[in-house]
Design an enzyme around this catalytic site. Sequence first.
Site, PDB file in Angstrom:
ATOM      1  N   HIS A   1       0.835  -1.205   0.000  1.00  0.00           N
ATOM      2  CA  HIS A   1       0.000   0.000   0.000  1.00  0.00           C
ATOM      3  C   HIS A   1       0.875   1.263   0.000  1.00  0.00           C
ATOM      4  CE1 HIS A   1      -3.166   2.592   2.283  1.00  0.00           C
ATOM      5  NE2 HIS A   1      -3.244   2.796   0.985  1.00  0.00           N
TER       6      HIS A   1
ATOM      7  N   GLU B   1       2.235   1.848  -3.396  1.00  0.00           N
ATOM      8  CA  GLU B   1       1.211   2.465  -4.244  1.00  0.00           C
ATOM      9  C   GLU B   1       1.197   3.991  -4.055  1.00  0.00           C
ATOM     10  OE1 GLU B   1      -2.640   4.017  -3.373  1.00  0.00           O
ATOM     11  OE2 GLU B   1      -3.142   1.880  -3.125  1.00  0.00           O
ATOM     12  N   HIS B   2       1.235   4.438  -2.794  1.00  0.00           N
ATOM     13  CA  HIS B   2       1.246   5.886  -2.542  1.00  0.00           C
ATOM     14  C   HIS B   2       2.554   6.517  -3.038  1.00  0.00           C
ATOM     15  CE1 HIS B   2      -2.091   6.874   0.468  1.00  0.00           C
ATOM     16  NE2 HIS B   2      -2.324   5.621   0.120  1.00  0.00           N
TER      17      HIS B   2
ATOM     18  N   GLU C   1      -5.081   7.431   6.638  1.00  0.00           N
ATOM     19  CA  GLU C   1      -6.068   6.537   6.031  1.00  0.00           C
ATOM     20  C   GLU C   1      -6.452   5.448   7.047  1.00  0.00           C
ATOM     21  OE1 GLU C   1      -4.625   5.294   2.213  1.00  0.00           O
ATOM     22  OE2 GLU C   1      -6.320   3.944   1.879  1.00  0.00           O
TER      23      GLU C   1
END
Length: 921
Positions: A99, A102-103, A180
């Site tokens: 994750h 991805e960022h 998040e």
Amino acid sequence: MGIYEHKLRFKRRPLLRHVTSDESRDQSPELIIENVQTSIRFNNIIKSEQDMKSYRVLVLENGMKVLLISDLTTDKSAACMCIEVGHMNDPVEVSGLAHLTEHALFLGTEKYPNENEFRAFVSENGGITNAQTFADVTKYFFDVVPEKLSDALDRFSQMFIAPLFCESSVLREISAVNGEHEKNLDSDAWRVRMVNKTLANANHPYSKFSTGCKNSLLDRPKQFGIDIINELISFHNEWYRSGNLMNLAIVGKNSLDELEQMVCSSFVSGIENKNVNISHWSEDVFLNDQMMTKTYIEPIMDVRSLTISFPTPDFTSYYKSKVRELDFRFEDYISPLSLVRKVVSSMRHYPLPEVLSAPVVITEWQPDLIERVLKIITPENMRLVVVDKSFSWKCRQMENIYGTRFGTEMIPKSTLKSWIFCGFDKSLQLPQQNLFIPSNFDFLPISNWKQTYPKIIRDTSLVRVWFKQDIEFRKPKSIMSIELKNPTINCDPLNWNLTHLFVWLLDEHLKQQMYMAELAGLEYRIAVTTSGIRIYIDGYSDKQDIFLEMILKEIFRFKIDIKRFEDIYDSYLSDLKSFTSDKPQQVAIYHLNIILTEQMWTDQELIASMKFCNIGRLKTFMKEVLTQTHAECFIYGNVNEDKALQLSSLVEDRLSKARNCSPTKSSKIFIPATLTLRERKLSEGIHHVYQAVSYYHKLSCTSFYIQCGIQDDKSNVLLDLVLQMLKEPFFNVLRTQEQQGYLVDCLVRRANGTQGIKFVVESSKHLDYIAHRIENFLTSMAEKIETMSRDKFESFKKVLKVKKLPNTLTLTDQFWDYFKEISSQQYHFNRANVEASILRNITLEDVSSFYKTFISRESPTRRSISIHVTNKSEDKIEIEPQTLEIQNVVKIKNISDFQSSLQLFPLIRMKNLKQFYSKKK
Ligand SMILES: [Zn+2]
């Protein structure tokens, strides 16, 4: 259909341009031999008969699979890259690494080093970009105006080839990932998911914590001596550098050859084929000791659910036995971005020629497979999960990451035995014949090519019928809205509740027939609006009259059952009460609407009036409403005027019977006075603040709204332009640079004939501080707008023009565009064209002066309000020392006192309806 494949490997030479996009010629092998970067290429993909796009599949020499889609009419190009790595590939010591990767790919590349380069480029050129990490894949996608596809694709490809992973940016981005996670902490969906993971087989990567947080990405790796930046680089090297793990889908306005060349020039050098094995997990997710169990989970909100799951083997390879072939034949337009996001998943699972058809078309009937699935659905192969606060006493364990309390127990042998031997249930039978299945897909001849906008074809004391035959999309479908209007519905909270109870009961009552209709491709919705009860039907035209007649009959003859009434009463009331657990952002939207809208009931008012709702009152009230109704209908699609009149006569006949009088032509005796609500006008030069509470959520939310007056063509365009200029910088400054919170957005709000701009930030910081940062941003933007280059301004205008006049809509989009004009009583059907032509003459000075008048903090005439939503512990949040005072702040203590001190904006003047009368009738 035959499939033509080339398996050719040649040495590298520049791609030649003479490969044609014409399908028949393109299949001749000698034309293709010249291409050296592609080892497989074919064009003959199975597609829907109405699909005008052309397709080509490539497998590049580096193993990357590519689907090219050429759509000469598109006004957006789009691409989606799907990498075969997901959070199940996270190293054990670093949960959330996939994750974070991805960022981090968005934080600049060697070729384009600016931190926000790609996002800014896409946004300035009319598009959006985002990414998603799944269990086994990660998807990156964007769309953009067609002329900029090649430039965008080059920037996009560099994210995979050479990201910078600059330490300071990555460390800041970990805060975004943590934000998040904090947002998810009080979400029951995430909490329940994590309990299920905790109970799963610990050797299966499904059991891992997927999103990651500061602890899992910084603190914990440190204990293992892992440097997060090095770990990120090696994760990227392992999974992002081999073409065989990559699937790319791309839609463009260019020819297939041009698209092919773009892809090859961006993705060939820099990506090799390392033949990395695609991950497969053969272990079972749940082991035997998890079967026949019952797990209780304590939710945060007042929700209840029961989930029964039967773990199954992977059935993907039997994809040919699925349903919904009709939908493939008459598939609706979907946006380029949705198309690439959807199709890229199919590229992984299905043979490439079938990527479009495989998810929808059945070619094989395999009853033995149904048998196999049925054999899996047994009590012995079952897990039960109950989410309910009232079982908190059974929840003695605690899940570590979200802190959710839960407990698991075996289902008693005797219970299992009674389930196994329960026999057959008579109510579970094959259904009766479905009357709604369409058989006629003919298009009605077009009766009037000149009718550009909806017309009124009938206007009586009982109904007003708007109608337009579709001449653009040519689908055998139509859409209608029938609004049974009666002003008493919204005249007090009690009536509002009674109407909702009626509609909930009706919806429940119609469920079975609606299910049949849905299977036959008919969508149906019934809703309460501030002016009445609205019925909406969308789908194949063929059986819509039978369907409408059935619904009307049920509405007017509906007998309310006391037992049902009691059940619905309870669930409606608990729904009202659950408003306290809404997400902070929703709480903010709700309060803004309550404060500004003329006649809207608060949840407290609605709850208080519930004690007067009983079955007797409901029956009397609904009888009155239905016998004093005027209906406004809009019918659009594959219907002609006669058919529309026939459909509307079903409504008129019902109303006539209910009122016991026949319709009078053009008489206003029963037509309710205008039902449009008005908007409250905030005082000038004062910033209002209202503090609301969200009980269950840790994050706070600020919603900063600035009123920009009544809608008119020119100010609509100006506000849209301002939004275009502010949206991306707002995200960049408040989220990427300042890290104020995970959810950061700005948007236009149009309501009750007025409009304004809204800035939303969900954050754990003090809300006065956030409001101060928003003001600071607004001040900095005033200067940026004033000094903007001509080129940049023109490109904003160009992007907005495409948004105003898109080439591609669906029948449904077009319906809603017309419908909005009818329901808002603005009847401005030509809006898009008018606004586009105004846009042409707008100058930067116009925008700047609009900004200074309405939006600038310095403007003495600005009308603004902040809704601050916090949980009770706000006092504990430290205020950052640099917080400045915002001038002229007035706190709203009591909503109704405040409301009564405000004026109302006038309504937009209604157009003369005579101009819309059809000449024929
Ligand atoms: Zn994320």
